[in-house]
Structure formats: C-alpha cells, structure tokens
Design an enzyme around this catalytic site. Structure first.
Site, short mmCIF file in Angstrom:
data_model
loop_
_atom_site.label_atom_id
_atom_site.label_comp_id
_atom_site.label_asym_id
_atom_site.label_seq_id
_atom_site.Cartn_x
_atom_site.Cartn_y
_atom_site.Cartn_z
N TYR A 1 0.86 -1.19 0.00
CA TYR A 1 0.00 0.00 0.00
C TYR A 1 0.89 1.23 0.00
O TYR A 1 1.53 1.56 1.01
CB TYR A 1 -0.90 -0.04 1.23
CG TYR A 1 -1.94 1.06 1.32
CD1 TYR A 1 -2.24 1.91 0.26
CD2 TYR A 1 -2.67 1.24 2.50
CE1 TYR A 1 -3.20 2.90 0.36
CE2 TYR A 1 -3.64 2.23 2.61
CZ TYR A 1 -3.90 3.05 1.55
OH TYR A 1 -4.86 4.02 1.66
N LYS B 1 -1.45 -1.37 -4.07
CA LYS B 1 -2.53 -0.40 -4.04
C LYS B 1 -1.86 0.96 -4.18
O LYS B 1 -1.20 1.44 -3.26
CB LYS B 1 -3.33 -0.48 -2.73
CG LYS B 1 -4.44 0.57 -2.64
CD LYS B 1 -5.15 0.55 -1.29
CE LYS B 1 -6.22 1.65 -1.24
NZ LYS B 1 -6.87 1.74 0.10
#
Length: 301
Positions: free
Chosen positions: A141, A169
């Site tokens: 992330y 992400k």
C-alpha cells in the site's frame, strides 16, 4: 495471470454514538456489498479507522466477514476475495498481523509503508521482506500522503521480486508513477496487480493497463463502481466513462472532509450503517455536509 483484479471495498467500521462498534451494522454492510456484486472486501484498512481499534475488535470484524464471504461464494459459485489490512509502522507487529490474516484464511494481506518512522528505502525493503516471508500474498500500500514516504518505482521493483508480493494499491495520486509501475514491473511480473487507491483515477489507470480499484465510494455504491471496472476489463470504455462522469462529483465529495469522515456522513444520509467516528476524527463540518448531500443528489445516488 493477474490474481487480484476488479472492484474491492475498503470497508468502514460502523459505530454507535458512544464509539462502540456496530457489529450488526457491519454484518449488514458486508451482505450489501456481496448482493451488489463487489469483487472483494478489505476490512481493517484506513477507512475502517483501524488505528483506533483494539485487537479484540479487529478479531471480531475478521470473524464476521470471513464466514459471510465463504458462505456466499459456496452458495452462489462466486469467488469474492478478502484482503485483510495488516499494516503497522512496527515491522514485528506487521508480521504478526500478516500471520493473523493467513490463519484466518484471507486471500491477501494489505501492508502499508511504515509511517511516522520515515525509514530509508532499504528499511522499507526490509519491512516488506519480513512480511513476505509469512506466506500469504501481500498487497503493498503506497500512500505517501498518510505515511510521509513514497515508494518510488525502482524500490517497488525490488519489493516485487520478493516471494508472495502480489501487487500494489497505488494511492500516490501520480498517474505517471502508476503507469511506470505497469511499464517496469508488470513486464517482468505479469501476475503483479496494479490497483488504484483513488476512486477518481480508476478509469485512467485501467485504460493504461491497471487492474482495478480498492475503493472508498463503494461503501455506498458498490454496484456502480463494480460495473465501471467490469466495463473497463471488457474494453468498453464508453460505458465505463459514462459511469465515471456520473460519479465524478461524488468522487470529490467523498473526500471533501477527509476519510472516512465524508463517506460515513454520506452513508448515514442514505441509511447505510455507518454512525459516528472515534477521536481524533469528528463529524463532517456543516459546509462539507452540504457538498456531500449535493453530490449525492447530482449523481442520483
């Protein structure tokens, strides 16, 4: 073959006025997502106010979502996935949270860049090396706005070479960086997923070869965002663009007073379990409330 793709919801944690968790509301939200055709769920992410949850509360949330998704898949022949948030700025704790995700049967664990510490690139690499060794697929992330550290593409290339790194992400907000990740990493690792972390960039990222969205707005409109993403996957960008521009005012409004403050207010307006927030988050400001209500009306949500 890309494993992680489609529309995933970064789920909020509904709460009562006293700040306790509305577990029945969470259960209803999970079922709403499944009924609307979402491809996957992410509990215990940023939108879930995870920094303010106890580990006991986190366990209860996981123990609600996992059997609901498993039963749904068994009954409907679907393959809805679960990503469990497992980030920490303490590597030891992140490893422990990833182990928990593995033990609970999650398909993936989402691990954010260590925040506040502001480690060097070598420290970030070592952090992801440690979590990758647990044995569950890891989604990196990258969100410099919350962590203070961007993961540049050369560093992400090194991380992608580790075992069990399934994708990223990408919430840098930089479409050029996202395209560079697709160009430099997917060419070497065809199964490496590049998921948008920004709802408004879903369409351009998928047009450039990205694989989907881990979304905030899907807490309220999972069906529409899933349709947008599925149209992109089919190459029907005319249909996807129509949904994108319909939702554009809400993409902006859903973050106008921060996340999950704004999306929780929108959900409360529409009668979807959301409730209050835990300090240091507070209710959306009156001017933000008006922006959100207008966007809901303008988007016919």
């Amino acid at each position: 073959m890309i494993g992680l793709h489609g529309a995933y919801t970064a789920m909020i944690t509904p709460m009562f006025e006293d700040g306790s968790i509305d577990y029945e509301g969470f259960r209803k939200n999970v079922m709403f997502q499944l009924e609307q055709g979402i491809d996957g769920l992410l509990p215990l992410g940023t939108s879930g106010e995870t920094p303010t949850l106890t580990e006991e509360e986190e366990e209860k949330i996981i123990d609600i979502v996992m059997p609901l998704v498993k039963d749904w898949n068994a009954k409907h022949g679907t393959s809805v996935k679960v990503i469990i948030g497992a980030g920490s700025n303490c590597t030891r704790d992140a490893v422990r949270y990833v182990q928990r995700a593995k033990e609970k049967g999650a398909d993936y664990a989402l691990v954010v860049t260590p925040y506040y510490n502001k480690p060097s690139d070598e420290g970030i690499y070592a952090h992801f090396k440690a979590v990758s060794e647990v044995g569950v697929p890891i989604i990196v992330y990258n969100i410099a706005g919350r962590t203070g550290k961007n993961i540049p593409t050369p560093l992400l290339q090194r991380i992608a070479d580790l075992p069990n790194i399934a994708g990223v992400k990408e919430a840098s907000g930089n479409i050029n960086q996202m395209m560079e990740v697709i160009e430099k990493i997917q060419s070497k690792h065809p199964d490496f997923s590049v998921m948008s972390g920004d709802d408004g960039l879903t369409l351009p990222l998928m047009a450039a070869g990205g694989n989907g969205i881990i979304s905030v707005v899907t807490n309220l409109c999972p069906g529409l965002m899933a349709e947008l993403v599925h149209n992109c996957e089919k190459g029907d960008f005319t249909a996807a663009r129509k949904i994108h521009y319909r939702l554009q005012p809400f993409f902006r409004a859903a973050f106008c007073d921060g996340n999950p403050t704004s999306i929780k207010y929108a959900m409360n307006v529409k009668g979807i379990p959301a409730g209050s927030l835990r300090l240091p988050l507070v209710e959306a400001k009156p001017e933000a409330q008006e922006i959100i209500k207008k966007a809901l009306s303008d988007c016919n949500l």
